[in-house]
Write an enzyme that holds these catalytic residues in place. Structure first.
Site, PDB file in Angstrom:
ATOM      1  CB  SER A 147      -1.032   0.034   1.296  1.00 50.10           C
ATOM      2  OG  SER A 147      -0.467  -0.253   2.386  1.00 50.10           O
ATOM      3  CG  ASP A 387      -1.399   4.339   8.974  1.00 51.06           C
ATOM      4  OD1 ASP A 387      -0.083   4.368   8.794  1.00 51.06           O
ATOM      5  OD2 ASP A 387      -2.143   4.256   7.927  1.00 51.06           O
ATOM      6  CG  HIS A 390      -0.372   3.559   5.089  1.00 56.90           C
ATOM      7  ND1 HIS A 390      -0.864   2.814   5.929  1.00 56.90           N
ATOM      8  CD2 HIS A 390      -0.209   2.674   3.815  1.00 56.90           C
ATOM      9  CE1 HIS A 390      -0.978   1.502   5.436  1.00 56.90           C
ATOM     10  NE2 HIS A 390      -0.550   1.651   4.265  1.00 56.90           N
TER      11      HIS A 390
END
Ligand SMILES: *[C@@H]1O[C@H](CO)[C@@H](O)[C@H](O)[C@H]1NC(C)=O
Ligand SMILES: *[C@@H]1O[C@H](CO)[C@@H](O)[C@H](O)[C@H]1NC(C)=O
Ligand SMILES: *[C@@H]1O[C@H](CO)[C@@H](O)[C@H](O)[C@H]1NC(C)=O
Ligand SMILES: *[C@@H]1O[C@H](CO)[C@@H](O)[C@H](O)[C@H]1NC(C)=O
Ligand SMILES: *[C@@H]1O[C@H](CO)[C@@H](O)[C@H](O)[C@H]1NC(C)=O
Ligand SMILES: *[C@@H]1O[C@H](CO)[C@@H](O)[C@H](O)[C@H]1NC(C)=O
Ligand SMILES: *[C@@H]1O[C@H](CO)[C@@H](O)[C@H](O)[C@H]1NC(C)=O
Ligand SMILES: *[C@@H]1O[C@H](CO)[C@@H](O)[C@H](O)[C@H]1NC(C)=O
Length: 419
Positions: A147, A387, A390
Site C-alpha cells: 500500500s 497510522d 502510510h
C-alpha cells in the site's frame, strides 16, 4: 547533516534565482489548472500538444532539467516552500483513496504539503506532466508492491491527471491491478498489488489476510507473468515483512512451512526476484527501478527524547541527521547485496533517508484502519490508532515521483542523443 557554511552560500547564490523563478511559474500553472473548466482545459491540452513538437517527436530536455553529473539527489534537506507546493490539491485529484486524503478526513494542518526536497549538490527539475506523458508514449509504467507503493502510484496519477481533460483519461480496476489509461498517448500508469513481491497468502488485492502471513520465498511466476513486457517497472516491498522477527515461509516444497528469520527470508525473496530479472527482462526495452524502504515513525522518543507517543500531532520535519529504528539496516544491506550482484541495470530510488525526516507526513489518525476511516473515539486514542506508516497525499510520495521523473528525464536525454 553537516553542510559547510561556505559551500552552502556558494550553492545558494548559484541556485536561488533559478529556483525562485521556477517556483513562481509552477505555482501559477498549478492554480490555473485546478480552476480551469473542462472545455478550457481541453483547449489548453490541444494547443499544448500541437505546440509540442508533435506526436512521437522528441521532447526537448534543457540543460537545467538534467541532474548534474555526480549529484546524489537523495542527499539534501527539506525547504519550506508554500509557493510551489503542493504540486496539486487534494480535492482536485479524484483518484485518491480515502486512506490518504488527510484534510478531507479532518487533519487540521496542511503544513506537511508545503515542503520541497532540495538536494545538496543540484536542483531537481520542475515536474512537467506533458513531458512525462511524452516519455511514456506507447508505454506501460507499473508500480509493484504494497500500500505504500499504491501511494506512489496515486501520487503519480495525481501529478499528471490535471493536464488531461475529462473523457481522455480513465482508471480501471482489474485486481490485483489498477490501471490509469491516457488514450491519446497510448500510455498507462499501473499499480500491481504484491506486498512481498514474491508469492504469498496475502496476494488477494482486496481480501487478504493481514495478521496471518505466509510467503513463498522461491515462487514469483504467478506475478511475474503479469510484468512481462512492461516498459518501466518500479518495485518496493518492506513493511509487510516487519511484523515479527520471524515469518512463516516456504522454500522448495510448498507444504514445508517453516519459521524464517525475516532478514534471511527477505534476502531469499530478493534473490528469487533477481533471478527473474536476469532471465525475464529485456534490458534494452525494459527499465527496472527498486525503491528502498519507506520509513515508519512509531516511537517519538527516537526524535524527542523522553516522550512516549508516535507520529500523531507532528507538524514539522526532523532537522537532520536522523535515522530511526524503523528502517532496518540488515534489510537495507540485503537490497544492496542483491542489486550489487545483478548483471541487469536496476536503478535504485533510495528514498529512505529523505523520508526519515518526515515524521509530520503520515496519515496518523486521519486515515483508515481495516478499510474504514477512524471513528471519533478511535481518533481520540492516537496511541492505539495513529497510522505512522502510510503518507498523506499530496505529500512525501510526490517527492519520490519528482526524483523518479528526474531520472526518467535524464535517461530520455541520454538515450535520445538530443541535447
Ligand atoms: C507562506 O509561508 C510564509 C512563511 O511562513 C507565510 O508568511 C505566508 O503567509 C505563507 N503563505 C501562504 C499562502 O500560506
Ligand atoms: C500502444 O502501446 C503498446 C505498448 O504498450 C504497443 O504495443 C502498441 O503498438 C501501441 N499502439 C499503437 C497504435 O501505437
Ligand atoms: C475473503 O477470504 C476469506 C478466506 O479466503 C473467505 O472466507 C471470505 O469469504 C472472503 N470474503 C470475501 C468478501 O470475498
Ligand atoms: C507460523 O504458523 C504457525 C501455525 O499457524 C503459528 O502457530 C506461528 O505463530 C506462526 N509463526 C509466526 C512467526 O507467525
Ligand atoms: C536474524 O538474522 C540477523 C542477521 O543474520 C541477525 O542479526 C538477527 O539477530 C536474526 N534474528 C533472529 C530473530 O534470529
Ligand atoms: C499538539 O501539539 C501542540 C504543540 O505542538 C499542542 O499545543 C497541542 O495541544 C497538541 N494537540 C494534541 C491534541 O495533543
Ligand atoms: C540508501 O542510502 C542510505 C543512506 O542514506 C545508505 O545507508 C544505504 O546503504 C543506501 N541503500 C542502498 C541499497 O544502497
Ligand atoms: C546519463 O548520462 C550521464 C553521463 O554519462 C550519467 O552520469 C548518468 O548516470 C546517466 N543517467 C541515467 C539515468 O542513465
Amino acid at each position: 547533516m553537516t553542510t559547510q557554511p561556505i559551500q552552502y552560500h556558494r550553492r545558494m547564490q548559484l541556485v536561488f534565482p533559478v529556483a525562485l523563478a521556477s517556483l513562481l511559474v509552477l505555482g501559477g500553472v498549478r492554480v490555473a489548472l485546478d480552476s480551469l473548466k473542462n472545455n478550457e482545459l481541453y483547449f489548453l491540452w490541444q494547443s499544448r500538444l500541437a505546440g509540442s513538437r508533435g506526436p512521437g517527436l522528441p521532447i526537448i530536455v534543457s540543460e537545467d532539467e538534467v541532474i548534474e553529473d555526480g549529484c546524489n539527489v537523495f542527499e539534501g534537506k527539506w525547504v519550506w516552500d508554500n509557493l510551489s507546493y503542493p504540486l496539486y490539491r487534494e480535492d482536485s485529484c479524484p483518484y485518491l483513496v480515502k486512506q490518504v486524503t488527510c484534510l478531507k478526513n479532518g487533519r487540521p494542518d496542511s503544513l506537511y504539503q508545503n515542503w520541497r526536497w532540495q538536494p545538496n549538490g543540484c536542483n531537481l527539475p520542475r515536474f512537467d506532466a506533458l513531458k512525462l506523458l511524452e516519455i511514456l508514449r506507447d508505454k506501460r509504467l507499473m508500480f509493484i508492491g504494497d500500500s505504500i507503493q499504491r501511494g506512489m502510484f496515486e501520487s503519480m496519477v495525481c501529478l499528471v491527471q490535471s493536464v488531461i481533460p475529462e473523457g481522455m483519461k480513465s482508471l480501471k480496476r482489474i485486481p490485483p491491478r489498477k490501471i490509469f489509461v491516457i488514450e491519446e498517448f497510448n500510455a498507462s500508469i499501473e499499480y500491481y498489488w504484491a506486498p512481498f513481491i514474491v508469492e504469498s497468502i496475502s496476494d488477494h488485492a482486496t481480501n487478504h489476510t493481514v495478521l496471518k502471513r505466509m510467503v513463498r520465498l522461491d515462487s514469483i511466476a504467478k506475478h511475474s507473468k503479469e510484468w512481462e513486457g512492461v516498459d518501466i517497472l518500479v518495485f518496493e516491498s518492506y513493511v509487510w515483512w516487519m511484523y515479527k522477527p520471524l515469518i512463516n515461509a516456504t522454500y522448495g516444497s510448498p507444504d514445508d512451512v517453516r519459521e524464517y528469520n525475516v532478514t534471511t527470508a527477505y534476502k531469499l525473496a530478493m534473490e528469487t526476484w533477481a533471478n527473474w530479472i536476469e532471465t525475464g527482462i529485456n534490458p534494452r526495452n525494459q527499465k527496472i527501478f527498486f525503491m528502498t524502504m519507506s520509513p515508519t515513525h512509531l516511537w517519538n522518543w527516537e526524535w524527542k527524547a523522553g516522550s512516549d507517543g508516535n507520529c500523531f500531532n507532528e507538524s514539522h520535519p526532523i532537522e537532520g541527521p536522523y535515522w530511526g529504528t524503523g528502517s532496518n539496516l540488515d534489510i537495507m544491506g540485503s537490497v544492496k547485496d542483491v542489486l550489487g550482484k545483478l548483471k541487469v541495470n536496476v536503478r535504485l530510488l533510495n528514498i529512505t533517508q529523505l523520508s526519515e525526516y518526515r515524521k509530520d507526513g503520515h496519515t496518523s489518525v486521519f486515515g483508515e484502519r481495516k478499510g474504514k476511516l477512524l471513528t471519533k473515539e478511535q481518533r481520540s486514542d492516537p496511541k492505539t490508532y495513529a497510522d505512522c506508516i502510510h503518507w498523506c497525499l499530496p505529500g512525501i510520495p510526490d517527492v519520490w515521483n519528482e526524483i523518479f521523473y528526474a531520472v526518467l528525464l535524464q535517461d530520455y536525454r541520454n538515450n535520445s542523443g538530443i541535447a
